[in-house]
Design a protein around this motif. Sequence first.
Motif, mmCIF file in Angstrom:
data_model
loop_
_atom_site.group_PDB
_atom_site.id
_atom_site.type_symbol
_atom_site.label_atom_id
_atom_site.label_comp_id
_atom_site.label_asym_id
_atom_site.label_seq_id
_atom_site.Cartn_x
_atom_site.Cartn_y
_atom_site.Cartn_z
ATOM 1 N N THR A 1 30.080 83.434 29.940
ATOM 2 C CA THR A 1 30.603 84.455 30.839
ATOM 3 C C THR A 1 30.582 85.858 30.224
ATOM 4 N N ARG A 2 30.006 85.981 29.031
ATOM 5 C CA ARG A 2 29.886 87.298 28.378
ATOM 6 C C ARG A 2 28.485 87.406 27.780
ATOM 7 N N ASN A 3 27.982 88.628 27.641
ATOM 8 C CA ASN A 3 26.631 88.824 27.118
ATOM 9 C C ASN A 3 26.496 88.254 25.707
ATOM 10 N N GLU A 4 27.497 88.521 24.831
ATOM 11 C CA GLU A 4 27.375 88.015 23.460
ATOM 12 C C GLU A 4 27.390 86.492 23.420
ATOM 13 N N HIS A 5 28.133 85.858 24.347
ATOM 14 C CA HIS A 5 28.130 84.398 24.419
ATOM 15 C C HIS A 5 26.771 83.895 24.918
ATOM 16 N N ALA A 6 26.176 84.626 25.845
ATOM 17 C CA ALA A 6 24.861 84.230 26.371
ATOM 18 C C ALA A 6 23.796 84.265 25.277
ATOM 19 N N ILE A 7 23.838 85.290 24.445
ATOM 20 C CA ILE A 7 22.863 85.396 23.349
ATOM 21 C C ILE A 7 23.026 84.222 22.388
ATOM 22 N N LEU A 8 24.274 83.875 22.051
ATOM 23 C CA LEU A 8 24.527 82.734 21.163
ATOM 24 C C LEU A 8 24.064 81.433 21.813
ATOM 25 N N LEU A 9 24.301 81.302 23.112
ATOM 26 C CA LEU A 9 23.906 80.081 23.823
ATOM 27 C C LEU A 9 22.390 79.926 23.818
ATOM 28 N N ALA B 1 29.590 92.084 34.802
ATOM 29 C CA ALA B 1 29.619 93.539 34.638
ATOM 30 C C ALA B 1 28.379 94.115 35.293
ATOM 31 N N ASP B 2 28.491 95.343 35.773
ATOM 32 C CA ASP B 2 27.329 96.031 36.325
ATOM 33 C C ASP B 2 26.487 96.523 35.154
ATOM 34 N N HIS B 3 25.214 96.118 35.129
ATOM 35 C CA HIS B 3 24.355 96.521 34.012
ATOM 36 C C HIS B 3 24.128 98.027 33.973
ATOM 37 N N LEU C 1 26.367 88.264 40.890
ATOM 38 C CA LEU C 1 27.430 88.247 41.895
ATOM 39 C C LEU C 1 27.034 88.897 43.208
ATOM 40 N N THR C 2 25.963 89.696 43.207
ATOM 41 C CA THR C 2 25.509 90.350 44.445
ATOM 42 C C THR C 2 23.996 90.228 44.556
ATOM 43 N N ASP C 3 23.496 90.262 45.779
ATOM 44 C CA ASP C 3 22.046 90.186 45.994
ATOM 45 C C ASP C 3 21.338 91.385 45.367
ATOM 46 N N GLN C 4 21.974 92.559 45.399
ATOM 47 C CA GLN C 4 21.364 93.754 44.811
ATOM 48 C C GLN C 4 21.127 93.550 43.313
ATOM 49 N N THR C 5 22.143 93.042 42.606
ATOM 50 C CA THR C 5 22.000 92.823 41.168
ATOM 51 C C THR C 5 20.940 91.767 40.881
ATOM 52 N N THR C 6 20.883 90.737 41.695
ATOM 53 C CA THR C 6 19.888 89.682 41.509
ATOM 54 C C THR C 6 18.477 90.240 41.624
ATOM 55 N N ARG C 7 18.238 91.089 42.647
ATOM 56 C CA ARG C 7 16.909 91.694 42.807
ATOM 57 C C ARG C 7 16.545 92.545 41.586
ATOM 58 N N GLU C 8 17.504 93.316 41.106
ATOM 59 C CA GLU C 8 17.233 94.193 39.957
ATOM 60 C C GLU C 8 16.919 93.380 38.693
ATOM 61 N N ILE C 9 17.701 92.328 38.450
ATOM 62 C CA ILE C 9 17.483 91.519 37.243
ATOM 63 C C ILE C 9 16.134 90.818 37.314
ATOM 64 N N ARG C 10 15.754 90.330 38.488
ATOM 65 C CA ARG C 10 14.436 89.687 38.627
ATOM 66 C C ARG C 10 13.313 90.658 38.271
ATOM 67 N N GLU C 11 13.468 91.916 38.688
ATOM 68 C CA GLU C 11 12.444 92.919 38.367
ATOM 69 C C GLU C 11 12.399 93.173 36.857
ATOM 70 N N GLU D 1 32.050 98.336 38.986
ATOM 71 C CA GLU D 1 32.530 96.963 39.156
ATOM 72 C C GLU D 1 31.305 96.059 39.235
ATOM 73 N N SER D 2 31.448 94.823 38.775
ATOM 74 C CA SER D 2 30.354 93.872 38.976
ATOM 75 C C SER D 2 30.456 93.244 40.355
ATOM 76 N N PHE D 3 31.697 93.123 40.858
ATOM 77 C CA PHE D 3 31.911 92.509 42.170
ATOM 78 C C PHE D 3 33.107 93.161 42.868
ATOM 79 N N GLY D 4 34.271 93.070 42.261
ATOM 80 C CA GLY D 4 35.475 93.637 42.865
ATOM 81 C C GLY D 4 36.337 92.574 43.499
#
Length: 918
Positions: free
Chosen positions: A653-661, A677-679, A702-712, A829-832
């Motif tokens: 649930t955190r970026n540093e945990h994701a890197i370790l995982l 978090a909003d990137h 958490l949002t379709d907008q963020t998903t589209r951006e991350i895919r790009e 906000e990442s979601f709110g």
Amino acid sequence: MKIIHIMDSGTAGQAVTGTAALAERLGAPYEIATVRMERGSVPEAVLDGAQLLYCHGAAAAYCGRKIAKQRGIPFVFECAGEDAAAYGGRERALLCAADCCAADRTQLDTCILGDLGADPARMCAVSETPEQLAELYRHTVHIAQRHAGGRRDGAVICGAYGRGNAGDDAILNAIIHELHQVDADMPVYVTSRRPEETRRTNSVQACYTFDLPALWKALGNAALFISGGGSLIQNATSRRSLYYYLLLLCMAKLRGCRVMMYGCGIGPVYGGFHRWAAARAIDKCVDIITLRDDDSVRELENMGVTHPHIVRTADPTICIQQLESGQTEQLLERLGIPADGRYIGFGLREWKGFDRAAPEIARAAQYAWETYGLVPVFIPIEYPHDCDAAGKVIRYLSCPCFLISEQITISETISVLSRMSLVVGMRLHSLIFAVENGVPSIGISYDMKVDGFLKSIGREDVTLHVQDVTGEKLMEQIDRLQGGQERSRWKRAAEQLTAEESGNLEQVRALLASIARQSPDATPDKQSGYLSKRGSSSVKTNKIYLTSLHLKHGGVEMVISTLANALVEQGFEVEILCTYRLGEPVYPLHDKVVVTYLTKDAPNRRQFSDAMHQKNPVRILQEGVRAVKTLYRKHSTMKHAIQAIESGTVIATRNEHAILLSKYGAPQVKKIVQLHADHQFDKKLIHDFQTKYQNIDYFVLLTDQTTREIREFMQGHNSRIQCLTIPNFIEPPDIPPVSRKEKQVIAAGRLHSDKDFPALLRIWAKVVPSHPDWTLKIAGEGELEQMLRQYAAQLHIENNVCFTGALEHRVLLTEMAKSACFALTSVSESFGLVLVESMSCGTPPVAFDIRVGPATIIEDNVSGFLVPNRDEELFAQKLIQLIDDTELRNEMSGHATERAAVFYKDHVLQQWLKLLGA
């Protein structure tokens, strides 16, 4: 032993030659298969039972590395014949990852691979006979076994290396030599001012002296840390250097290394606080200290050091061998010094008082020439700086003399000094190199280490201090040391030093034996002993692990708690891996949810800030050390916990945990990352997504907008990861109905700059004049509370603002239900989720339409108001509109409740269950 030789597909149709052809001549016990890549891969059937991969060229190594990682077997990268200087980032990574690099003679002689980051301990010449190839196989397997399971291995050595000082570099040479006497294959990593030169000279890995991130990483892999010889623990030359070397001791201990101070001198350390700080660091961090003189032993005793095992030995450089006689004569000839002459050697340096002493030293040198026929030879220990000191003496001489005006090696320096009839030395190692060869010596002391050395061999009688040097005193000493008996006394001193120096080797051998006795399969953790393997074959594979920093107030923490409860109710086993225990969990947890706290630490940001504000050096040091320890354990305990998981699913649930995982998670574990978090197009965060999430299976946004951006962002960087949208969810509020609304507006969140509560106070200051009987309630805690209270007073609204502190969750929901509306002025906000909570209580929100979050939840002018970002005037108008228009407020309240239901558990949980395969 089955070995697969992988050839580049570009060689298709060509005969098998070179190393691969040699391999085919090997008989039992080797089973050799040579294959060519097809579309960047190797047929699975060929790989069955493989124990080693031998990759010919960079393209084959890129394929082989992936196979080796998947199967847990070593691989060799043969780069012989390739233009290594043209290698890019991918090829350099392969050099560093390979268990062995087979190079040609040119590549080895130019040290190009070491300059690209390859470990010299893993380099070898490309094989020319089947026997050499078999030895390479055995060596590679041996190296891989040393590092199996992430086992710590090797030594990190720090000291004043790479500055051109022959004495300091001789210490490094001696320590490496003695380590390899104990373990010939031990990897060694060195800090140096000139890391490239150190790599080439000593065939070790090296980093720049002040590259602390690289050093931190190296310490995490090493078993032993050596604070190299010399007088590192002193502040006569610089206070900063003292604390730098103390910091390295602390870093090594924090990273779990055994720590040794090797053949060193101590002091002088001036100042009560500095002596206390040095003693405290040494006592806390060091296991064994070997000291080169009695004065250093007494200095540690006087400082109060009691914990480490202390042994009096001698300077490590005693063990360095000089050149053979014929080589020495060739060296002297090259330097223009006749081999059959008689000489007096000088090892001088610039120091306070030297300008006054220079003509006096010259008088003595002239006297040695005129009386005994000794030609002065000036030997720079730290080239070229010592040449300046020599020049100040030479200008007063009328006799012949020699100045070595080029950089010579350590062995060459020792060989030259061994040919002297007498040595006058300011530089400590000019004296040590002379005495170890039985050469009578006179010390001109500028530092207690010179006094200490001569005292340790019983010759304090030949010590003069630089401030007191006169020509007469030096001439008297020269006369004394010309007798035959003197030469025999110095020979005995050399034998004594050799015997004492062997204690360094004995102590490092004992320490390495102690390290070897530790279990290589256990993962130590200072807080909870040894972590057992999680998710073993006896545990069901529907085990879910969620990572969390803490379980106190916060949107992320509420999401983790809610998701854990929902998954337990669906029959999953759920364990929350929580770094900090800051009290009991704020949000209710199901009885079957297991919480494992990884440390007993708590962040001390506030305490450190207070110490800085008070300018209290003792507290600053204490809180600084505590902060470093806390940050280290924050990282290492989560790393160890992830490494211990053998099956199931991990949700980071955190970026540093994701890197370790991604880096340490087992291949069979399903790896999910949830971004909270909003990137905000942060370059570092996006770079992490692209390069450090390579082994993550699913990225939940958490949002379709963020998903589209991350895919790009991921296109062309990470084709493995699947990005999908799953919004946060809540349980319907379990609170009693509210009979009427209070004259209040509520806001909730951490009192942090991201939430921009100062903007909310300015907005409220525009509302209060027309509604003086209304109150703004701010629920939350944080470091900005005092500042916000003061700001409210400046705006003259302190009587219309209530800071409630952090509220228990049901109490917060009740306050939301009693409020006319909810206000959100966050910058990002990442979601709110707090908006969903207020709407579920029938409280319509007013929020800035920031980049992501509120627009996903609020239907503008229907279930709440979205205000153009940072338009405080319009925000105040919308609040006033809801305060004044009861009918509008009631209508929006109904729509808000309906909209919130979209984010209830029953709607969203099905997406999680589909992802988890339930």
